[in-house]
Design an enzyme around this catalytic site. Structure first.
Site, PDB file in Angstrom:
ATOM      1  N   GLU A  94       9.188  -3.663  10.947  1.00 19.60           N
ATOM      2  CA  GLU A  94       9.556  -2.350  10.411  1.00 19.60           C
ATOM      3  C   GLU A  94       9.943  -1.390  11.525  1.00 19.60           C
ATOM      4  OE1 GLU A  94       7.920   1.205   7.452  1.00 19.60           O
ATOM      5  OE2 GLU A  94       6.767  -0.650   7.683  1.00 19.60           O
ATOM      6  N   LYS A 124      -0.744  -9.556   3.111  1.00 21.12           N
ATOM      7  CA  LYS A 124      -0.064  -8.991   4.280  1.00 21.12           C
ATOM      8  C   LYS A 124      -1.012  -8.061   5.021  1.00 21.12           C
ATOM      9  CE  LYS A 124       3.237  -5.788   3.973  1.00 21.12           C
ATOM     10  NZ  LYS A 124       2.740  -4.700   4.889  1.00 21.12           N
ATOM     11  N   ASP A 176       0.830  -1.205   0.000  1.00 23.85           N
ATOM     12  CA  ASP A 176       0.000   0.000   0.000  1.00 23.85           C
ATOM     13  C   ASP A 176       0.864   1.255   0.000  1.00 23.85           C
ATOM     14  OD1 ASP A 176       0.860  -0.101   2.628  1.00 23.85           O
ATOM     15  OD2 ASP A 176      -1.147  -0.227   3.512  1.00 23.85           O
ATOM     16  N   SER A 177       2.186   1.053   0.021  1.00 18.72           N
ATOM     17  CA  SER A 177       3.129   2.151  -0.216  1.00 18.72           C
ATOM     18  C   SER A 177       2.845   2.821  -1.553  1.00 18.72           C
ATOM     19  CB  SER A 177       4.568   1.626  -0.207  1.00 18.72           C
ATOM     20  OG  SER A 177       4.703   0.501  -1.068  1.00 18.72           O
ATOM     21  N   GLU A 191      -1.404  -5.614   8.853  1.00 22.03           N
ATOM     22  CA  GLU A 191      -0.651  -4.945   9.905  1.00 22.03           C
ATOM     23  C   GLU A 191      -1.267  -5.171  11.277  1.00 22.03           C
ATOM     24  OE1 GLU A 191      -0.126  -0.821   9.031  1.00 22.03           O
ATOM     25  OE2 GLU A 191       0.756  -1.182   7.044  1.00 22.03           O
TER      26      GLU A 191
END
Length: 272
Positions: free
Chosen positions: A187, A118, A51-52, A120
């Site tokens: 991260e 993925k 989603d970057s 979070e």
């Protein structure tokens, strides 16, 4: 270039085998077929449609505006360029708010070509991970600095620096693995803590700003190429284009540096 470049495609079970063998995993973000082909040719093991893209492709100030449709579109494009690398796709902001919503989003991304999704965080996300894993959908968890939580964090900050936060991260890492996650991204975590978490888990860890002790590394493609995203460059970013001389050379240089342990070094990690 890795000898794996000419071998069979990566699978989820092969990731654990790589960890057991001590083979570093190389991961990069991609958003289109052309760069995906370049990564495959350079022997990149995992490709992430992150989603970057909200920040480096769409020009937003965060990842929050990205939709499932956005990720699915770019996943389909990237999938057309890959033959060997394992394709991972992000579940965007709040698409995983409930197990049912996460399942709908994950199905859309797998149908677009992803082989793993993925998400979070831990907490209520543990139920989501378990729900997806029980339905044979491979899951990559993401702990530490979770960009979708930027409003709660008050910015993009290193996580796990004090004793209480470090203890929470250790517990969350164990919890996501027990819930069924097959991979874990760490991260912006201090290197010693990331190495400790990595050693304690049976599943592989992929670091981004988490030091050399992880089982692999990931960078955003635009950061690897030294492109200006309009945002402050994090400490862990390195311009490999300057070193490699071309896009293909930059990707190959990054892959080699991850595998030989020269990246990340102390200058691209957080000690505490």
């Amino acid at each position: 270039m890795s000898t794996q470049a000419d071998s069979k495609p990566w699978t989820v079970p092969a990731l654990v085998e790589a960890k057991r063998a001590g083979r570093k995993l190389v991961m990069l973000t991609a958003y289109d077929a052309g760069f995906a082909r370049a990564m495959d040719a350079a022997g990149v093991d995992l490709v992430l449609v992150g989603d970057s893209l909200g920040m480096v492709v769409q020009g937003h100030d965060s990842t929050l505006p990205v939709t499932v449709a956005d990720i699915a579109y770019h996943t389909a494009a990237v999938a057309r360029g890959l033959k060997r690398a394992l394709l991972v796709a992000d579940l965007p902001f709040q698409s995983d708010a409930t197990p049912e919503r996460a399942l709908d989003a994950a199905i859309a991304l797998l149908q677009a070509g992803a082989e793993m999704v993925k998400l979070e965080g831990a907490g209520h996300k543990l139920e989501v991970i378990r729900f997806l894993a029980e339905r044979d959908i491979p899951v990559c968890a993401h702990l530490g600095l979770t960009p979708q939580s930027v409003l709660k964090f008050g910015g993009y900050k290193v996580q796990g620096r004090d004793a209480a936060a470090a203890a929470r991260l250790r517990a969350d890492a164990q919890a996501v693995a027990q819930a069924g996650a097959a991979l874990l991204v760490l991260e912006c975590v201090p290197s010693p803590l990331a190495a400790e978490v990595t050693a304690a888990l049976a599943i592989p860890t992929i670091g981004i700003g988490a030091g050399p002790g992880c089982d692999g590394q990931v960078l955003v493609l635009h950061d690897l190429l030294g492109l200006d995203s309009g945002h402050r460059r994090p400490r862990f970013v390195k311009d490999f284009l300057a070193q490699g001389g071309s896009v293909a050379g930059a990707i190959a240089a990054y892959a080699q540096a991850v595998r030989d342990g020269s990246f990340p070094d102390d200058a691209h990690s957080y000690a505490s």
